[in-house]
Design an enzyme around this catalytic site. Structure first.
Site, PDB file in Angstrom:
ATOM      1  N   LYS A  97      -3.649 -10.407  -5.587  1.00 29.43           N
ATOM      2  CA  LYS A  97      -2.801  -9.365  -6.177  1.00 29.43           C
ATOM      3  C   LYS A  97      -1.331  -9.718  -5.948  1.00 29.43           C
ATOM      4  CE  LYS A  97      -3.707  -4.432  -6.400  1.00 29.43           C
ATOM      5  NZ  LYS A  97      -4.141  -3.300  -5.609  1.00 29.43           N
TER       6      LYS A  97
HETATM    7  C1  E4P Z   1      -3.086   0.271  -6.391  1.00 26.80           C
HETATM    8  O1  E4P Z   1      -2.832  -0.774  -5.736  1.00 26.80           O
HETATM    9  C2  E4P Z   1      -3.359   1.387  -5.635  1.00 26.80           C
HETATM   10  O2  E4P Z   1      -4.530   1.014  -4.929  1.00 26.80           O
HETATM   11  C3  E4P Z   1      -3.632   2.739  -6.211  1.00 26.80           C
HETATM   12  O3  E4P Z   1      -4.293   2.660  -7.461  1.00 26.80           O
HETATM   13  C4  E4P Z   1      -2.427   3.604  -6.173  1.00 26.80           C
HETATM   14  O4  E4P Z   1      -2.818   4.939  -6.281  1.00 26.80           O
HETATM   15  P1  E4P Z   1      -1.844   6.145  -5.937  1.00 26.80           P
HETATM   16  O5  E4P Z   1      -0.667   6.052  -6.847  1.00 26.80           O
HETATM   17  O6  E4P Z   1      -2.634   7.376  -6.209  1.00 26.80           O
HETATM   18  O7  E4P Z   1      -1.427   5.982  -4.507  1.00 26.80           O
END
Ligand code: E4P
Length: 276
Positions: A97
């Site tokens: 990522k």
């Molecule tokens: C992405 O990396 C996150 O895991 C996640 O989808 C973010 O979710 P949130 O905006 O509800 O914290």
């Protein structure tokens, strides 16, 4: 649409894989911290390396995203290669990522570092999930650099638009996919009217130019968000564990179950080998 689970909690991943309805896992440093802290509190001293390997084995055959921690080009590439070399041999399912733009301020010199890192990793055949996408243009650049997935953040985009419109909201409140108007004008963020609209614009552009990159809708907080991104044509939605249960729940399904089980006549039950 494929469904990934957005968690680093091993038990949650194991439970969903045992049912057989998930197609992948996404993690980030915050989710890993949360899982590790919780385990430590319960006296579990499993090393992070062993823990991640367990996640990878559980999700064998499906992608698991692991995020880098560095924020400049060389560091992100180095960590991406490191993560891939260390963990991909476990179950051949590691996706690295990388943030689309790791700069902490506007027009910083490092603003291209994410895209450059994606390009370098893709050349090495390391699959990348490009994260923190808030515009379809970012998705286009990441796709051109060779990202396997781009992750538009639906919930956080909605938060941003709601703040712009000065609407009071709680994190879990649903924001309509069609957006909202204020003083007769649709409130938008650089041409985007909602998180679901962001996902849809990403899907439309990538499909239009036959780019192979898949759209992975992230930051999903309600069952309606899941429905919206499915209707928006997202290839994948990554959703928190608890939402899987909610996706299955409806008052009328419960009512129907109660009636059907009450109405079984003994003769019908006998036919099926059940005594009533
Ligand atoms: C992405 O990396 C996150 O895991 C996640 O989808 C973010 O979710 P949130 O905006 O509800 O914290």
């Amino acid at each position: 649409m494929k469904l990934f689970v957005d968690t680093a909690e091993l038990e949650e991943i194991q439970a969903l894989y045992a049912i057989g309805i998930v197609d992948g896992v996404t993690t980030n440093p915050s989710l890993i911290k949360k899982a590790v802290d919780r385990r430590k509190k319960h006296g579990d001293s499993t090393k992070i390396e062993t823990y991640i390997k367990k996640i990878l084995k559980t999700a064998k055959g499906t992608p698991v995203s692991l995020e880098v921690t560095k924020t400049e080009y060389a560091g992100m590439v180095d960590e991406g290669v490191r993560l891939y070399k260390k963990f991909n041999p476990v179950a051949r399912n590691v996706y690295v990522k990388i943030p689309v733009n790791p700069a902490m301020k506007k027009n910083d010199v490092t603003c291209f570092d994410g895209i450059r890192a994606i390009k370098t990793l893709a050349k090495k055949n390391i699959p990348v999930n490009c994260t923190l996408i808030f515009t379809p243009e970012q998705a286009l650049l990441a796709a051109k650099a060779g990202a396997a997935f781009v992750s538009p953040f639906l919930g956080r985009e909605n938060d941003f638009i709601r703040k712009k419109g000065r609407w009071f909201f709680k994190k879990e409140d649903y924001y309509p996919s069609r957006g909202r108007s204020k003083d007769g004008k649709l409130v938008t963020d650089q041409g985007v009217s909602s998180g679901a609209n962001l996902v849809n614009q990403c899907v439309t552009i990538l499909k239009k130019y036959n780019l192979k990159t898949q759209v992975l809708a992230a930051s999903i907080r309600s069952t309606q968000d899941v429905l919206d991104v499915a209707l928006a044509g997202s290839d994948i939605a990554t959703i928190p564990y608890n939402l899987f249960k909610e996706l299955l729940t409806h008052q009328k399904t419960i009512e129907g179950m109660k009636t059907f089980t009450k109405d079984i006549v003994p003769e019908y039950a006998k036919l099926l080998g059940v005594t009533k």
